[in-house]
Design an enzyme around this catalytic site. Structure first.
Site, PDB file in Angstrom:
ATOM      1  N   HIS A 154      11.084  -6.795   3.741  1.00  0.00           N
ATOM      2  CA  HIS A 154      11.043  -5.637   2.853  1.00  0.00           C
ATOM      3  C   HIS A 154      12.190  -4.694   3.208  1.00  0.00           C
ATOM      4  O   HIS A 154      12.390  -4.365   4.374  1.00  0.00           O
ATOM      5  CB  HIS A 154       9.694  -4.919   2.965  1.00  0.00           C
ATOM      6  CG  HIS A 154       8.596  -5.661   2.287  1.00  0.00           C
ATOM      7  ND1 HIS A 154       8.333  -6.974   2.564  1.00  0.00           N
ATOM      8  CD2 HIS A 154       7.707  -5.288   1.343  1.00  0.00           C
ATOM      9  CE1 HIS A 154       7.313  -7.381   1.821  1.00  0.00           C
ATOM     10  NE2 HIS A 154       6.917  -6.383   1.067  1.00  0.00           N
ATOM     11  N   ARG A 542       5.456 -16.577  -1.152  1.00  0.00           N
ATOM     12  CA  ARG A 542       4.759 -15.612  -2.010  1.00  0.00           C
ATOM     13  C   ARG A 542       5.389 -15.641  -3.390  1.00  0.00           C
ATOM     14  O   ARG A 542       6.602 -15.655  -3.536  1.00  0.00           O
ATOM     15  CB  ARG A 542       4.820 -14.200  -1.439  1.00  0.00           C
ATOM     16  CG  ARG A 542       4.019 -13.196  -2.305  1.00  0.00           C
ATOM     17  CD  ARG A 542       3.862 -11.840  -1.653  1.00  0.00           C
ATOM     18  NE  ARG A 542       5.066 -11.042  -1.717  1.00  0.00           N
ATOM     19  CZ  ARG A 542       5.088  -9.738  -2.051  1.00  0.00           C
ATOM     20  NH1 ARG A 542       3.962  -9.110  -2.367  1.00  0.00           N
ATOM     21  NH2 ARG A 542       6.217  -9.059  -2.055  1.00  0.00           N
ATOM     22  N   GLU A 663      -3.925  -6.021  -5.069  1.00  0.00           N
ATOM     23  CA  GLU A 663      -3.117  -4.850  -4.728  1.00  0.00           C
ATOM     24  C   GLU A 663      -3.269  -3.656  -5.661  1.00  0.00           C
ATOM     25  O   GLU A 663      -3.010  -2.538  -5.232  1.00  0.00           O
ATOM     26  CB  GLU A 663      -1.639  -5.231  -4.598  1.00  0.00           C
ATOM     27  CG  GLU A 663      -1.130  -6.222  -5.598  1.00  0.00           C
ATOM     28  CD  GLU A 663       0.220  -6.817  -5.199  1.00  0.00           C
ATOM     29  OE1 GLU A 663       0.953  -6.196  -4.412  1.00  0.00           O
ATOM     30  OE2 GLU A 663       0.539  -7.912  -5.683  1.00  0.00           O
ATOM     31  N   ASP A 704       1.219  -1.035  -3.462  1.00  0.00           N
ATOM     32  CA  ASP A 704       1.042  -0.860  -4.900  1.00  0.00           C
ATOM     33  C   ASP A 704      -0.227  -0.093  -5.232  1.00  0.00           C
ATOM     34  O   ASP A 704      -0.272   0.634  -6.218  1.00  0.00           O
ATOM     35  CB  ASP A 704       1.055  -2.221  -5.593  1.00  0.00           C
ATOM     36  CG  ASP A 704       2.469  -2.769  -5.729  1.00  0.00           C
ATOM     37  OD1 ASP A 704       3.236  -2.236  -6.544  1.00  0.00           O
ATOM     38  OD2 ASP A 704       2.815  -3.708  -4.992  1.00  0.00           O
ATOM     39  N   ARG A 742       0.620  -4.037   5.014  1.00  0.00           N
ATOM     40  CA  ARG A 742       0.942  -2.636   5.292  1.00  0.00           C
ATOM     41  C   ARG A 742       2.452  -2.413   5.258  1.00  0.00           C
ATOM     42  O   ARG A 742       3.223  -3.265   5.672  1.00  0.00           O
ATOM     43  CB  ARG A 742       0.436  -2.227   6.682  1.00  0.00           C
ATOM     44  CG  ARG A 742      -1.067  -2.237   6.806  1.00  0.00           C
ATOM     45  CD  ARG A 742      -1.491  -1.798   8.199  1.00  0.00           C
ATOM     46  NE  ARG A 742      -2.942  -1.752   8.322  1.00  0.00           N
ATOM     47  CZ  ARG A 742      -3.685  -0.741   7.925  1.00  0.00           C
ATOM     48  NH1 ARG A 742      -3.111   0.317   7.390  1.00  0.00           N
ATOM     49  NH2 ARG A 742      -4.992  -0.763   8.060  1.00  0.00           N
ATOM     50  N   ARG A 875       9.349  -0.562  -7.620  1.00  0.00           N
ATOM     51  CA  ARG A 875       8.676  -1.047  -6.411  1.00  0.00           C
ATOM     52  C   ARG A 875       8.244   0.128  -5.542  1.00  0.00           C
ATOM     53  O   ARG A 875       8.825   1.208  -5.582  1.00  0.00           O
ATOM     54  CB  ARG A 875       9.598  -1.967  -5.624  1.00  0.00           C
ATOM     55  CG  ARG A 875       9.796  -3.324  -6.283  1.00  0.00           C
ATOM     56  CD  ARG A 875      10.485  -4.271  -5.332  1.00  0.00           C
ATOM     57  NE  ARG A 875      10.640  -5.594  -5.921  1.00  0.00           N
ATOM     58  CZ  ARG A 875       9.698  -6.548  -5.884  1.00  0.00           C
ATOM     59  NH1 ARG A 875       8.537  -6.298  -5.309  1.00  0.00           N
ATOM     60  NH2 ARG A 875       9.921  -7.721  -6.428  1.00  0.00           N
TER      61      ARG A 875
END
Length: 1040
Positions: A154, A542, A663, A704, A742, A875
């Site tokens: 991320h 994913r 989410e 999210d 997280r 995002r």
């Protein structure tokens, strides 16, 4: 008395931190005197003093004077030239970074204070034994614990990797500076080293000029393992073992490891078109290559350490067999490329390597020492294939590294195309080069069979090293898409194959009275193999649920069955279950599909090719129905059938775990129902029992859900969803592992690890846990071996406590009802502001640097899931990142004040105080909000509005600031604290110590944004902005 003593200890400890900051600050000042001149340094110092004075006035409550000083500061910054602004931004950014390094080392120093650390294994094991847990229960629970830390790509890591390494070097020098035995000359040399590092940092471009590729991101994750975790893991396991032995009488079994590691780097394709099937394959192979390379180094060191002759009969027989086979091999002029006979090891049987003649790196150092390669580096140097490794020439002329191929080829895995004559030529060239190397070594070293009395351990380990080297060569060929025809007996595929000879050596040493040797490097290597296996970190895949539905649409339309996505849920489940029960493939080999559909199918083919030995879970983002899980199970089954047919043998490993990720608030509320529906399907339940040991994994997303409904509502919905999922699995007798997605910041579910785990619903942490660590938090928590050891201990003890002493549930139903009421009001306030106020989106773009964050090049994926301008498809990372930059941190608190006020005004203030005191979940939620409020700064946020926001939207900003004041008020009412961060004085002091550099950085960012929005193509202004973003991120100690 205890409190006073603790206060004194904290003062002494904090003084050491301030001394480090002063040392680094003074050295930076000296470097800048040379680099920018004394005249500009005087200007920098004036800016700092103005900021310091304004900050002191605010802390003393003299608001009017503080405001005057801040206006003077803003005025002087606005008059700076662009060149001056750039220099100021760089100077303050580097100072804030140096303070961060000092803070990180300060934590290491506190861990060495000599007193028993809270939350350490020794501390928690002692608490549990004293609390009535039996030694056997404690021992069994620790041994069965399964925690997996998943490192993600991320994009929240601001610093370039080049600078990260320099920062680590400075931390090591601070550690060296703490030594009391340093002579005056040594201290002067240390100062010179620090000056060199700071000068090097100043003269290095701090900005990424190109976006990283997914393979670049994966390399960064692998580097964390090499620079820190590789050393930290055996030390951590040794601590666990020693504490267990102290409190239960039994050490941790050598091959038992309570914590393992996973990765999303190169596997997370959700909204990132740059992560392709080929990327996933290359990253997985690269991870295997690096693992083997690290093991080869460790085996080299072991071969020199284990020089003794005494061994047990079993090891002696195996060593003798290896020597006999080598003699036979030499007589037949065999080389490694020909098939060899099997040895006593069912997994071994290759030519024994020549014995070592040169001392390997680190062999002369004790296992506990920091590695130093002589170049000043404090971590091992790894040459990855694709750097110095030169592949053989290819027909198409491509002799490039895997990373280069990756960046230019986004398609699925492709093999090189060779004619038969070219294939023979390639093999001949490769074999000759190997024979040449082998013959050369034989000239240097006599055959081991000609030398009587050779240490048997060296024979075993030499045999092991040769097989590791063949394993590495095979991976290099696979990475370069070159022909690879190795006998499976010639290389290691599983960790059990590798562990067998190591355990044989360990048992022999123990039986011969050399336990002290067995428990040194050899035990460390066995523990590393048990933890990292053959891949370092298993790679999760994913993908978003909609992509699977689109793929099934293409298949069902091709088969004239209609359009899958138009069916209702019952019809989808019926179709998927029927196909899963069948034995034939669903996807015809002749099917032609669009490129994005083919990419999904190629990903499943690569997953089948690599299998569960290399890959972890398949995570489905935006999961909302049982059919989302069954769709992936069907596509996975189909790919495995196809790949197995191509290979002519079963696919390696087992099927991947399929993990739904809930989410959004809506999906979290339905999570328990979806799991019940899945487990009620006979095929699925039997599949979980048979293939996954009766274990269902479920992921819950914090980012999210927080962006969807606000932090407080998200926290409550996550708490309820976890409880419902656990209950659903219990109803069917299925074990559950919760996977927590997280983020680093509190607005995305971040916060102290211990606090987070201890506040989970009772029964949700039963010895198992998965959790992501993202972006800058990976470096902060695991960048240094000492901090990594501490973090691993905290994970272990927090999960242990949550398992054996689960946190208290709400005392009465009334508390749950109050939470519902707070959540409802909070969500209404949040959504009415963020999603329903027509002015908010424009205000967000004006008041924050969100639009400019894309220039940072900190991640390979786009900032939006879809090409729209609304908040919905933005995002969560840039959403939180932008508000963190302005010090308003709005996502972490918006709506909370309204919710608490609404309940307090109905007469429930005392109930909330009781909830805070007695309910760990509520307490941790409020504490995290209080922590982030302590980092918020209303005057700074107001300055952004005053300069950047249109007149018509100024009132919206004022209203939001009033909401922040309201939130602070009611958080303090509930916690009964007099001021923010009252229960975390260290945090408050750390924040205050940065303000004289952080506040000018914010004001400079405002000025640069003002100029840039009038001159968008000015690259120097853009650079200045990005440097301020780096500096503020360093000062806030987090980003998104």
């Amino acid at each position: 008395m205890t409190d006073t003593t603790d206060d004194i200890a904290e003062e002494i400890s904090f003084q050491c931190f301030e001394d480090d900051c002063k040392l680094l600050g003074n050295l930076l000042h000296d470097v800048l005197q040379r680099e920018v001149g004394s005249q500009f340094m005087a200007k920098i110092e004036r800016i700092r003093l103005l900021a310091q004075s304004a900050s002191n006035m605010r802390l003393s409550g003299i608001e009017d004077m503080a405001e005057l000083l801040e206006k003077q500061l803003a005025s002087e910054i606005s008059e700076m030239t662009l060149e001056e602004a750039l220099k100021l931004a760089r100077a303050f950014s580097h100072y804030l970074t140096l303070m961060g390094i000092a803070e990180t080392y300060h934590r290491v120093r506190m861990g060495r204070s000599g007193t028993q650390l809270s939350k350490s294994c020794d501390d928690v094991f002692s608490q549990l034994i004293q609390g009535g847990v039996t030694p056997n229960e404690l021992y069994d629970t620790v041994c069965k614990q399964e925690v997996e830390i998943v490192l993600t790509a991320h994009p929240t890591q601001i610093n370039r990797r080049t600078l990260q390494y320099k920062h680590i070097r400075i931390a090591h020098l601070l550690e060296y500076n703490d030594r009391s035995d340093l002579a005056h000359e040594d201290r002067e040399m240390l100062i010179e080293d620090l000056v060199r590092e700071i000068t090097s940092i100043w003269q290095t471009d701090e900005l990424r000029r190109h976006k990283p590729t997914p393979v670049d991101e994966a390399r960064a994750g692998l580097n964390i393992v090499e620079q820190s975790l590789w050393k930290a893991v055996p030390h951590y396991l040794s601590r666990v073992s020693n504490a267990l032995k102290k409190h239960t009488g039994k050490p941790l079994p050598l091959t038992c490891t309570p914590i393992k590691f996973g990765s999303w780097m190169g596997g997370d394709r959700d909204g990132n078109p740059n992560v392709t099937a080929k990327v996933t394959r290359d990253v997985s192979l690269l991870s295997r290559w690096m693992t083997i390379d690290l093991y080869i180094r460790e085996v080299d060191s072991l071969r020199f350490e284990l020089s003794m002759n005494q061994c047990n009969d079993k090891l002696s027989r195996v060593a003798q067999e290896i020597l006999e086979k080598e003699t036979l091999s030499e007589n037949l002029h065999d080389n490694w490329s020909q098939p060899l006979s099997r040895s006593l090891f069912k997994h071994h049987g290759q030519q024994a390597p020549s014995l070592p003649t040169q001392l390997p790196d680190r062999a002369d150092l004790p296992a506990c020492t920091v590695y130093n390669d002589g170049s000043g580096s404090q971590y091992p140097k790894l040459e990855l294939p694709g750097t110095d490794y030169m592949p053989l020439a290819r027909e198409d002329g491509r002799g490039k590294s895997s990373s280069e191929n990756t960046s230019k080829d986004s398609g699925a895995t492709q093999r090189g195309s060779f004619s038969s004559s070219q294939l023979l030529a390639q093999r001949k060239l490769f074999a000759e080069s190997t024979i040449g190397r082998s013959s050369f070594h034989k000239l240097l070293e006599p055959s081991s069979s000609l030398r009587p009395g050779i240490a048997p351990y060296r024979i075993i380990l030499g045999d092991l090293k040769e097989k590791l080297m063949k394993t590495r060569r095979r991976l290099e060929l696979l990475l370069e898409d070159l022909p690879c025809e190795y006998d499976p007996w010639d290389y290691y595929e599983t960790k059990d194959q590798f562990l067998e000879p190591l355990l044989l050596c360990y048992e022999s040493l123990q039986s011969c009275g050399a336990g002290i040797l067995a428990d040194g490097r050899l035990a460390d290597l066995i523990r590393r193999v048990s933890t990292f296996g053959m891949v370092l970190m298993k790679l999760d895949l994913r993908q978003e649920s909609g992509r699977h539905a689109e793929t099934l649409d293409a298949i069902t339309r091709y088969l004239d069955m209609g359009t899958y996505s138009e069916w209702d849920e019952e019809k989808k489940v019926e179709f998927l279950t029927r196909e899963l029960k069948g034995k034939r493939p669903l996807v015809p080999p002749t099917i032609e599909v669009a490129p994005d559909i083919k990419e999904v199918l190629d990903t499943f083919s690569v997953a089948a090719e690599l299998g569960s030995d290399s890959l972890g879970a398949y995570v489905i983002s935006m999961a909302s129905n049982a059919s989302d899980v069954l769709a992936v199970e069907l596509l996975q089954k189909d790919a495995r059938l196809a790949v197995s047919g191509e290979l002519g043998k079963p696919c390696p490993g087992g099927t991947l775990r399929v993990v739904p990720l809930f989410e959004t608030v809506k999906d979290l509320r339905e999570a328990g129902s979806v799991i019940r529906k899945l487990l009620s399907i006979d095929w699925y339940r039997e599949h979980i029992i048979k293939n996954h040991n009766g274990h269902q994994e479920v992921m819950v997303g914090y980012s999210d859900s927080g962006k969807d409904a606000g932090r407080f509502t998200a926290a409550w919905e996550l708490y309820k969803a976890q409880g419902d999922v656990v209950a659903a699995c219990n109803e069917f007798g299925i074990k559950v592992t919760l996977f927590h997605g997280r983020g680093g910041s509190i607005g995305r579910g971040g916060g102290p690890t211990y606090l987070a785990i201890q506040s989970q619903p009772p029964g949700s942490v039963m010895g198992t846990l998965r959790s992501t660590e993202q972006g800058e938090m990976v470096q902060a928590k695991f960048g240094l071996p000492q901090t990594a050891i501490r973090q691993l201990e905290i994970y272990t003890t927090a999960v242990l406590l949550a398992t054996l002493r689960p946190p208290q549930p709400p005392r009465e139903q009334k508390w749950c009802n109050l939470m519902e009421e707070i959540s409802k009001i909070s969500c209404q306030k949040y959504r009415s502001t963020v999603y329903e106020n027509p002015e908010f989106l424009a205000y967000f773009h004006e008041a924050t640097p969100q639009a400019e964050l894309g220039f940072l090049n900190i991640g390979s994926r786009p900032t939006r899931r879809k090409a729209t301008t609304g908040i919905g498809h933005l995002r969560a990372i840039p959403w939180v990142f932008a508000w963190t930059q302005t010090r308003f941190v709005l996502p972490a608190w918006l709506g909370v004040g309204a919710g608490l006020k609404g309940v307090c005004e109905k007469g429930h203030t005392e109930d909330l105080k009781a909830m805070y005191k007695e309910w760990p979940f509520f307490q941790s939620t409020v504490d995290l909000i209080e922590m982030v409020l302590g980092k918020a700064d209303i005057p700074i946020a107001k300055h952004y509005d005053r300069v950047l926001v249109s007149e018509s939207r100024q009132e919206l900003g004022a209203e939001l600031r009033r909401e922040l004041v309201l939130t602070e008020k009611y958080v303090l009412v509930v916690s009964k604290h007099e001021k923010l961060s009252e229960n975390n004085r260290s945090l408050r002091r750390l924040i205050e110590s940065r303000l004289s550099y952080l506040n000018p950085m914010n004001m400079l960012q405002v000025e640069v944004l003002r100029r840039l929005r009038r001159d968008e193509d000015n690259n120097k202004l853009r650079d200045a902005l990005l440097i301020t973003i780096n500096g503020i991120a360093a000062g806030m100690r987090n980003t998104g």
